[in-house]
Design a protein around this motif. Structure first.
Motif, PDB file in Angstrom:
ATOM      1  N   LEU A 224       0.673  -1.112  -0.176  1.00  0.00           N
ATOM      2  CA  LEU A 224       0.179   0.051   0.101  1.00  0.00           C
ATOM      3  C   LEU A 224       0.815   1.284  -0.105  1.00  0.00           C
ATOM      4  CD1 LEU A 224      -3.016  -0.813   2.345  1.00  0.00           C
ATOM      5  CD2 LEU A 224      -2.911  -0.509  -0.145  1.00  0.00           C
ATOM      6  N   GLU A 225       1.941   1.164   0.338  1.00  0.00           N
ATOM      7  CA  GLU A 225       2.960   2.256   0.425  1.00  0.00           C
ATOM      8  C   GLU A 225       3.314   2.730  -1.043  1.00  0.00           C
ATOM      9  OE1 GLU A 225       6.538   1.538   2.818  1.00  0.00           O
ATOM     10  OE2 GLU A 225       5.298   1.098   4.421  1.00  0.00           O
ATOM     11  N   ILE A 226       3.208   1.640  -1.905  1.00  0.00           N
ATOM     12  CA  ILE A 226       3.725   1.874  -3.285  1.00  0.00           C
ATOM     13  C   ILE A 226       2.142   2.259  -4.087  1.00  0.00           C
ATOM     14  CG2 ILE A 226       4.587   0.650  -5.276  1.00  0.00           C
ATOM     15  CD1 ILE A 226       6.304  -1.067  -3.423  1.00  0.00           C
ATOM     16  N   GLN A 227       1.215   1.528  -3.600  1.00  0.00           N
ATOM     17  CA  GLN A 227      -0.239   1.822  -4.400  1.00  0.00           C
ATOM     18  C   GLN A 227      -1.088   1.859  -3.275  1.00  0.00           C
ATOM     19  OE1 GLN A 227      -0.272  -2.287  -6.597  1.00  0.00           O
ATOM     20  NE2 GLN A 227      -0.771  -1.116  -8.439  1.00  0.00           N
ATOM     21  N   PRO A 228      -1.298   3.080  -2.745  1.00  0.00           N
ATOM     22  CA  PRO A 228      -2.061   3.334  -1.337  1.00  0.00           C
ATOM     23  C   PRO A 228      -3.693   3.252  -1.768  1.00  0.00           C
ATOM     24  CG  PRO A 228      -1.081   5.407  -2.406  1.00  0.00           C
ATOM     25  CD  PRO A 228      -0.317   4.342  -3.267  1.00  0.00           C
ATOM     26  N   PHE A 229      -3.835   3.272  -3.490  1.00  0.00           N
ATOM     27  CA  PHE A 229      -5.507   2.968  -3.348  1.00  0.00           C
ATOM     28  C   PHE A 229      -5.710   1.435  -3.783  1.00  0.00           C
ATOM     29  CE2 PHE A 229      -4.430   7.651  -4.337  1.00  0.00           C
ATOM     30  CZ  PHE A 229      -5.666   7.965  -3.617  1.00  0.00           C
ATOM     31  N   SER A 230      -4.821   0.701  -3.410  1.00  0.00           N
ATOM     32  CA  SER A 230      -5.367  -0.795  -3.875  1.00  0.00           C
ATOM     33  C   SER A 230      -6.338  -1.253  -2.885  1.00  0.00           C
ATOM     34  CB  SER A 230      -3.932  -1.602  -3.720  1.00  0.00           C
ATOM     35  OG  SER A 230      -4.302  -3.039  -3.865  1.00  0.00           O
ATOM     36  N   LEU A 231      -7.586  -1.447  -3.350  1.00  0.00           N
ATOM     37  CA  LEU A 231      -8.545  -1.856  -2.516  1.00  0.00           C
ATOM     38  C   LEU A 231      -8.359  -3.287  -2.435  1.00  0.00           C
ATOM     39  CD1 LEU A 231     -11.603  -0.398  -4.453  1.00  0.00           C
ATOM     40  CD2 LEU A 231     -10.560   0.193  -2.262  1.00  0.00           C
ATOM     41  N   THR A 232      -7.670  -4.251  -3.108  1.00  0.00           N
ATOM     42  CA  THR A 232      -7.342  -5.443  -2.804  1.00  0.00           C
ATOM     43  C   THR A 232      -6.674  -5.796  -1.465  1.00  0.00           C
ATOM     44  OG1 THR A 232      -7.431  -5.969  -5.193  1.00  0.00           O
ATOM     45  CG2 THR A 232      -6.486  -7.703  -4.098  1.00  0.00           C
ATOM     46  N   ASN A 233      -5.412  -4.757  -1.693  1.00  0.00           N
ATOM     47  CA  ASN A 233      -4.351  -5.037  -0.581  1.00  0.00           C
ATOM     48  C   ASN A 233      -5.251  -4.585   0.858  1.00  0.00           C
ATOM     49  OD1 ASN A 233      -2.345  -6.277  -1.486  1.00  0.00           O
ATOM     50  ND2 ASN A 233      -1.790  -4.481  -2.614  1.00  0.00           N
ATOM     51  N   GLN A 234      -6.015  -3.608   0.619  1.00  0.00           N
ATOM     52  CA  GLN A 234      -6.793  -3.083   2.031  1.00  0.00           C
ATOM     53  C   GLN A 234      -7.645  -4.190   2.157  1.00  0.00           C
ATOM     54  OE1 GLN A 234      -8.821   0.789   1.002  1.00  0.00           O
ATOM     55  NE2 GLN A 234      -6.737   1.455  -0.051  1.00  0.00           N
ATOM     56  N   LYS A 235      -8.295  -4.649   1.558  1.00  0.00           N
ATOM     57  CA  LYS A 235      -9.418  -5.949   1.678  1.00  0.00           C
ATOM     58  C   LYS A 235      -8.704  -6.916   2.437  1.00  0.00           C
ATOM     59  CE  LYS A 235     -12.451  -8.886  -0.373  1.00  0.00           C
ATOM     60  NZ  LYS A 235     -11.454 -10.078  -0.999  1.00  0.00           N
ATOM     61  N   LEU A 236      -7.405  -7.404   1.828  1.00  0.00           N
ATOM     62  CA  LEU A 236      -6.739  -8.505   2.379  1.00  0.00           C
ATOM     63  C   LEU A 236      -6.238  -8.178   3.790  1.00  0.00           C
ATOM     64  CD1 LEU A 236      -4.743  -9.519  -0.844  1.00  0.00           C
ATOM     65  CD2 LEU A 236      -6.310 -10.921   0.444  1.00  0.00           C
ATOM     66  N   ILE A 237      -5.715  -6.935   3.968  1.00  0.00           N
ATOM     67  CA  ILE A 237      -5.365  -6.390   5.545  1.00  0.00           C
ATOM     68  C   ILE A 237      -6.503  -6.587   6.454  1.00  0.00           C
ATOM     69  CG2 ILE A 237      -4.753  -4.370   6.800  1.00  0.00           C
ATOM     70  CD1 ILE A 237      -3.111  -3.451   4.472  1.00  0.00           C
ATOM     71  N   LEU A 238      -7.677  -6.112   5.943  1.00  0.00           N
ATOM     72  CA  LEU A 238      -8.798  -6.759   6.799  1.00  0.00           C
ATOM     73  C   LEU A 238      -9.107  -8.064   7.090  1.00  0.00           C
ATOM     74  CD1 LEU A 238     -11.315  -3.851   5.545  1.00  0.00           C
ATOM     75  CD2 LEU A 238     -10.043  -3.702   7.614  1.00  0.00           C
ATOM     76  N   GLU A 239      -9.083  -8.916   6.103  1.00  0.00           N
ATOM     77  CA  GLU A 239      -9.229 -10.529   6.231  1.00  0.00           C
ATOM     78  C   GLU A 239      -8.038 -10.967   7.130  1.00  0.00           C
ATOM     79  OE1 GLU A 239      -9.439 -12.086   2.325  1.00  0.00           O
ATOM     80  OE2 GLU A 239     -11.125 -10.741   1.819  1.00  0.00           O
ATOM     81  N   CYS A 240      -6.918 -10.619   7.053  1.00  0.00           N
ATOM     82  CA  CYS A 240      -5.760 -11.166   7.723  1.00  0.00           C
ATOM     83  C   CYS A 240      -5.808 -10.726   9.281  1.00  0.00           C
ATOM     84  CB  CYS A 240      -4.404 -10.831   7.224  1.00  0.00           C
ATOM     85  SG  CYS A 240      -4.056 -11.622   5.572  1.00  0.00           S
ATOM     86  N   THR A 241      -6.033  -9.292   9.607  1.00  0.00           N
ATOM     87  CA  THR A 241      -6.389  -8.974  10.815  1.00  0.00           C
ATOM     88  C   THR A 241      -7.661  -9.708  11.449  1.00  0.00           C
ATOM     89  OG1 THR A 241      -6.039  -6.892  10.101  1.00  0.00           O
ATOM     90  CG2 THR A 241      -7.023  -6.733  12.288  1.00  0.00           C
ATOM     91  N   ALA A 242      -8.905 -10.126  10.564  1.00  0.00           N
ATOM     92  CA  ALA A 242      -9.932 -10.792  11.365  1.00  0.00           C
ATOM     93  C   ALA A 242      -9.439 -12.347  11.740  1.00  0.00           C
ATOM     94  CB  ALA A 242     -11.238 -10.919  10.311  1.00  0.00           C
ATOM     95  N   MET A 243      -8.332 -12.717  10.929  1.00  0.00           N
ATOM     96  CA  MET A 243      -8.025 -14.118  11.277  1.00  0.00           C
ATOM     97  C   MET A 243      -7.036 -14.118  12.572  1.00  0.00           C
ATOM     98  SD  MET A 243      -9.365 -16.040   8.929  1.00  0.00           S
ATOM     99  CE  MET A 243      -8.369 -17.690   9.142  1.00  0.00           C
ATOM    100  N   LEU A 244      -6.387 -13.036  12.833  1.00  0.00           N
ATOM    101  CA  LEU A 244      -5.708 -12.773  14.079  1.00  0.00           C
ATOM    102  C   LEU A 244      -6.493 -13.118  15.421  1.00  0.00           C
ATOM    103  CD1 LEU A 244      -3.155  -9.877  13.097  1.00  0.00           C
ATOM    104  CD2 LEU A 244      -2.606 -12.418  13.452  1.00  0.00           C
ATOM    105  N   ASN A 245      -7.803 -12.453  15.418  1.00  0.00           N
ATOM    106  CA  ASN A 245      -8.751 -12.455  16.494  1.00  0.00           C
ATOM    107  C   ASN A 245      -9.318 -13.741  16.893  1.00  0.00           C
ATOM    108  OD1 ASN A 245      -7.807  -9.709  16.608  1.00  0.00           O
ATOM    109  ND2 ASN A 245      -9.570  -9.248  15.372  1.00  0.00           N
TER     110      ASN A 245
END
Length: 155
Positions: free
Chosen positions: A134-155
């Motif tokens: 995201l530092e390179i492609q800040p508007f990447s919805l795919t990477n934003q979504k994957l961050i949310l999915e991975c964060t949910a997996m941590l809980n």
């Protein structure tokens, strides 16, 4: 005439979607054409092999290309994709890391690395890697979504 890489990388951060899309395409073109038409031809042939189910032949072609052109970033990235598709995450991670070491702005390899970490259940590393993308492609919805999915997996 093609734009300089700095300009394309800057354009990835533009608020204008069309500018971002053009920059993304420009970078992919630059990466695929790094070794001219000959390198591009091998990448295309290996992709056709993979698409037709001849994974082993595709891998051999990419490995030969890497051996003859060890600085060809896209050859490493394409082989990483091939390994990922086969579920060979350890080898995919290794090739992603090599591609990124050769080109720290290769958002495709960084994204792929994040996908590998997620696939093996290393969610905190995946999140950190997707943030790097995201530092390179800040508007990447795919990477934003994957961050949310991975964060949910941590809980």
């Amino acid at each position: 005439m093609s734009q300089p890489i700095e300009e394309l990388l800057r354009d990835l951060k533009s608020a204008d979607e069309e500018i971002r899309e053009r920059a993304t395409q420009g970078l992919w073109e630059m990466w695929f054409m790094q070794k001219g038409m000959q390198g591009l031809q091998v990448l295309r042939q290996s992709q056709m092999m993979a698409d037709s189910g001849n994974i082993r032949q595709a891998e051999l072609m990419l490995t030969q290309l890497i051996l003859s052109q060890p600085d060809f970033v896209e050859a490493w990235n394409r082989r990483a994709v091939l390994f990922y598709m086969q579920g060979d995450y350890k080898r995919s991670i290794k090739d992603c890391l090599k591609a990124i070491s050769l080109n720290p702005y290769h958002f495709g390899a960084i994204h792929g690395l994040g996908l590998c970490y997620a696939a093996i259940g290393n969610y905190s590393e995946a999140i950190a890697t997707f943030h790097r993308a995201l530092e390179i492609q800040p508007f990447s919805l795919t990477n934003q979504k994957l961050i949310l999915e991975c964060t949910a997996m941590l809980n």
